[in-house]
Write an enzyme that holds these catalytic residues in place. Sequence first.
Site: not given
Length: 781
Positions: A298-302
């Site tokens: 995932s992207d940062w906290e996505s």
Amino acid sequence: MMRMLCATVTFSFLLAGYALEVRSDATASVPDARTGIYDPSLDTRVEALLGRMTLEEKVGQLVQYSAGQPTGPGTGRTDYEDMIAKGQIGALFNISTAKETNAYQRLAVEKSRLKIPLVFGLDVIHGFRTIFPVPLALASTWDPPLVEQAARVAAREASATGIRWTFSPMVDIARDARWGRITEGAGEDPYLGSEMAAAYVRGYQGTRLDAPDSLAATAKHFVGYGAAEGGRDYNTTEISEHTLRQIYLPPFRAAVDAGAATIMSAFNSLNGIPTSANPFILRQILREEWGFRGVVDSDWESVRELIHHGVAIDRETAALKAFMAGVDLDMASSVYHDHLVKLVSAGKVPEARIDDSVRNVLRLKFALGLFERPYVDEAREHDAMLRPDGLALAQKAAERSFVLLKNDSVSGDAPILPLSDRAGRIALIGPLADDLSSALGSWAGLGKVEDVVSFRTALARRVGEQNLVHHKGVGITEGSDEDLAAAVAAAAKADVVILTLGEDGGGMTGEATSRAFLGLPGRQQELLEKIVATGKPVVLVLFSGRPLTLPWAFEKVPAVLAAWLPGIQAGPALVRTLYGESSPTGKLVVSWPRSVGQLPLYYNALNTGRPADKSDLTNPLGGADDTYVSRYLDERNDPRFPFGFGLSYTTFGYGPTKIDGSRLEASGLTAKLRDAAGRDEGVLTASAEVTNTGSRPGEEVVQLYVRLIGTSTSQPVRALKGFQRISLAPGETKKVTFTLEPDALALWNDRNQWVVEPAKVAVWISPDSAHGTPATLQILP
Ligand code: BGC
């Protein structure tokens, strides 16, 4: 390098008795085993280990945290050491010394029950310690082998600290310069973007992923992130499947085909469904159609952000949706750690799905050789950095990335550039001549300001301090009347003024740096106008992570060089270029807007039913009525400088495009043909003669474009399909020949398939996307 798993799909749409072969998106194809994650022998090891894992340990492999300097909102967790020992973490990032990675690795390998090593990641974007120009600049080289070498240098340095995974390349297509992250990618074109994507992957991953100096590459952000509405970072995207397939997906496909080990799901919602919870892109396209066997991170906290998107009501639903959609690894949000085990126990997530994701992560770790070599040699770390060959490459990359936008003569003489050593006294004015952190660019790994050779330093070495006066004049965003006046006074006493203006490379470009105005920040425009008013010859060196809208400068300043954010060798590269030891060869990879109101702006647009461009030779209707056409009342449609544009210190003349070598003379079809019996009918080509019409040797990036007319879906007015770099002595002519592969004539049709359709085809061989005279040919049913 490609191994096709299914037979190639053949579409029989061509001239009597002939068929073009075109690759279908639904044809799964994978890189060969040398790239690691596709090596079938890894599977036995993966299965043996998986069979020994508890559910908790499996979920642990799907959890990733930033243990160093965070690049986004924090998770609140700091108990990584305890979690690693318990097998609750699979990957860490943002750690950047060998000592630290080894210390964390020891916990995993010596304390956790199954001794599964961690994989350490970092955003190694345009270099690790040897900082290269920003990716937009690297793409402006139109030199994939050079970009591959730059990525190799970055891999060599980063891997010496135990990092074996980079969150690069960013392969997002960007059509809007307001978006600050335009600087992190390769611009607006899917063909060039694909070439660059593959080059980065080859460079990072090397010939073997398990070599100690290889990094696993990540193609990000899957997908459409660059189409953020209004150019505002993280904003919504709406992209038709047709545009998704033809424009936004190809660079990802190229990265996967080159063996990219990981893909990062994005922040944006795509057609109403957040990309980090979107099974159409993550499962159907990536896994089923493309056969991807790597990790989706995932992207940062996505994952947690699915709550903000409004598709999850709480963290548990966010975990459920992201995981079931196909996100294997949860970056930073802790949501998988908190909820996946419970979701399996509740019967909402099948354990078999957990196993699949764990397989992907373990396969990556085996492919990287981490089980054999979990630690890095701390003694190697220092010597791996800033090696002479890397520094020389950083300088060459910077030189090749500069785009000469304008180079007029002053008072009827030769063009102002290159400067002569007899130019006299030089005033170097502006906030960016000595701005070390801006030279490093937006995402500079472990780059240090003390490694940067600034433009001012290098120029002083070249001309001698006695011939150089340096004044900032103003800062990037502020400035006093006194400083401004002092700079103007200094300019008035000089023979030549070099102005260094633009954006703050650290704070105004990259993530979360969208801008609604693209002029010069602060008082720089005022400084520019006052300096030009002195009447001295002025060269403007523009430092920026994106094209800036500078109509006044482009009209009044005789020479403008787009230097982007050039990295640690900024100074020597600029001096060599301005003094003609290196002639600019960079070409724009973004259409340079006249004003913000034109955005989004891109050359490969559709023609519309009421095109404004009467000079469009491929427009079958000719010019339309002047009033009811697609235009602005108060601005032109065309960019200030087109995609593909860039001047040299010499000039090039292009002969007409010719379709060569065709057995099908009437049609001049340029493609690899087979006859009805399947026999190869040879290759058809397009060519043009290019001449160096100036008095200096030069290199030119010759470009090939096509347009398809009469197809089931509207196709761009031009689409890049090839490019070649040639060197020409003064007066020399070379014939430049391109083979048009069937893929170049394929399109996403009205029935959602890749096909070659009957069409009239225009073909240009030209210096950029706005010039040249096309040859035409016909693809008959
Ligand atoms: C960015 C990614 C980056 C990640 C990890 C995010 O904010 O969007 O491009 O890889 O942070 O640092």
